[in-house]
Design a protein around this motif. Structure first.
Motif, PDB file in Angstrom:
ATOM      1  N   ASN A   1       5.323  27.868 -19.691  1.00 50.87           N
ATOM      2  CA  ASN A   1       4.875  28.068 -18.314  1.00 50.87           C
ATOM      3  C   ASN A   1       4.909  26.754 -17.532  1.00 50.87           C
ATOM      4  OD1 ASN A   1       4.009  29.369 -16.076  1.00 50.87           O
ATOM      5  ND2 ASN A   1       1.979  29.855 -16.820  1.00 50.87           N
ATOM      6  N   LEU A   2       6.047  26.138 -17.490  1.00 50.90           N
ATOM      7  CA  LEU A   2       6.230  24.840 -16.847  1.00 50.90           C
ATOM      8  C   LEU A   2       5.819  24.848 -15.379  1.00 50.90           C
ATOM      9  CD1 LEU A   2       7.301  21.926 -17.022  1.00 50.90           C
ATOM     10  CD2 LEU A   2       9.543  22.840 -16.409  1.00 50.90           C
ATOM     11  N   LEU A   3       6.135  25.885 -14.658  1.00 47.63           N
ATOM     12  CA  LEU A   3       5.855  25.943 -13.221  1.00 47.63           C
ATOM     13  C   LEU A   3       4.467  26.484 -12.908  1.00 47.63           C
ATOM     14  CD1 LEU A   3       9.351  27.183 -12.015  1.00 47.63           C
ATOM     15  CD2 LEU A   3       8.475  24.839 -12.124  1.00 47.63           C
ATOM     16  N   GLY A   4       3.707  26.902 -13.920  1.00 49.30           N
ATOM     17  CA  GLY A   4       2.327  27.323 -13.726  1.00 49.30           C
ATOM     18  C   GLY A   4       2.141  28.672 -13.071  1.00 49.30           C
ATOM     19  N   PHE A   5       3.029  29.617 -13.321  1.00 45.30           N
ATOM     20  CA  PHE A   5       2.866  30.958 -12.758  1.00 45.30           C
ATOM     21  C   PHE A   5       1.628  31.628 -13.325  1.00 45.30           C
ATOM     22  CE2 PHE A   5       7.547  30.488 -12.350  1.00 45.30           C
ATOM     23  CZ  PHE A   5       7.601  30.559 -10.982  1.00 45.30           C
ATOM     24  N   ARG A   6       0.926  32.357 -12.508  1.00 44.28           N
ATOM     25  CA  ARG A   6      -0.258  33.093 -12.956  1.00 44.28           C
ATOM     26  C   ARG A   6       0.155  34.444 -13.527  1.00 44.28           C
ATOM     27  NH1 ARG A   6      -4.847  30.280 -12.442  1.00 44.28           N
ATOM     28  NH2 ARG A   6      -4.882  28.896 -10.678  1.00 44.28           N
ATOM     29  N   ALA A   7      -0.675  34.943 -14.404  1.00 39.58           N
ATOM     30  CA  ALA A   7      -0.392  36.236 -15.020  1.00 39.58           C
ATOM     31  C   ALA A   7      -0.639  37.355 -14.013  1.00 39.58           C
ATOM     32  CB  ALA A   7      -1.278  36.442 -16.230  1.00 39.58           C
ATOM     33  N   PRO A   8       0.197  38.379 -14.035  1.00 38.64           N
ATOM     34  CA  PRO A   8      -0.052  39.525 -13.153  1.00 38.64           C
ATOM     35  C   PRO A   8      -1.225  40.352 -13.675  1.00 38.64           C
ATOM     36  CG  PRO A   8       1.848  39.938 -14.529  1.00 38.64           C
ATOM     37  CD  PRO A   8       1.431  38.521 -14.792  1.00 38.64           C
ATOM     38  N   ALA A   9      -1.903  41.033 -12.786  1.00 37.08           N
ATOM     39  CA  ALA A   9      -3.007  41.902 -13.183  1.00 37.08           C
ATOM     40  C   ALA A   9      -2.465  43.111 -13.926  1.00 37.08           C
ATOM     41  CB  ALA A   9      -3.793  42.346 -11.959  1.00 37.08           C
ATOM     42  N   ASP A  10      -3.170  43.525 -14.950  1.00 36.32           N
ATOM     43  CA  ASP A  10      -2.787  44.689 -15.748  1.00 36.32           C
ATOM     44  C   ASP A  10      -3.870  45.751 -15.555  1.00 36.32           C
ATOM     45  OD1 ASP A  10      -1.740  46.453 -17.521  1.00 36.32           O
ATOM     46  OD2 ASP A  10      -2.052  45.233 -19.291  1.00 36.32           O
ATOM     47  N   TYR A  11      -3.745  46.523 -14.512  1.00 36.29           N
ATOM     48  CA  TYR A  11      -4.787  47.482 -14.144  1.00 36.29           C
ATOM     49  C   TYR A  11      -4.875  48.665 -15.096  1.00 36.29           C
ATOM     50  CZ  TYR A  11      -4.816  44.810  -9.852  1.00 36.29           C
ATOM     51  OH  TYR A  11      -4.897  43.794  -8.949  1.00 36.29           O
ATOM     52  N   GLY A  12      -3.840  48.894 -15.885  1.00 36.51           N
ATOM     53  CA  GLY A  12      -3.865  50.015 -16.818  1.00 36.51           C
ATOM     54  C   GLY A  12      -4.852  49.836 -17.953  1.00 36.51           C
TER      55      GLY A  12
END
Length: 57
Positions: free
Chosen positions: A17-28
């Motif tokens: 994760n070099l660019l530091g992207f955040r994890a997407p929400a997993d609403y399921g």
């Protein structure tokens, strides 16, 4: 990235994760018991680095 010094020595590095992207929400799976599963696994760890040396004896 791996750099081979000679037949016995090898130096390596790994960056997640070099660019530091955040994890997407997993609403399921939101609201699971004893586990914060509102974020999917990819990106939840954030940025990490690994460095090491391998030696063949």
């Amino acid at each position: 990235m791996t750099y081979r010094i000679n037949d016995r020595w090898r130096i390596y590095t790994t960056v997640y994760n070099l660019l530091g992207f955040r994890a997407p929400a997993d609403y399921g799976t939101y609201g699971s018991y004893l586990y914060n599963s509102s974020w999917s696994q990819k990106g939840a760890i954030m940025r990490s680095f690994q460095f090491g040396v391998n030696v063949a004896l």
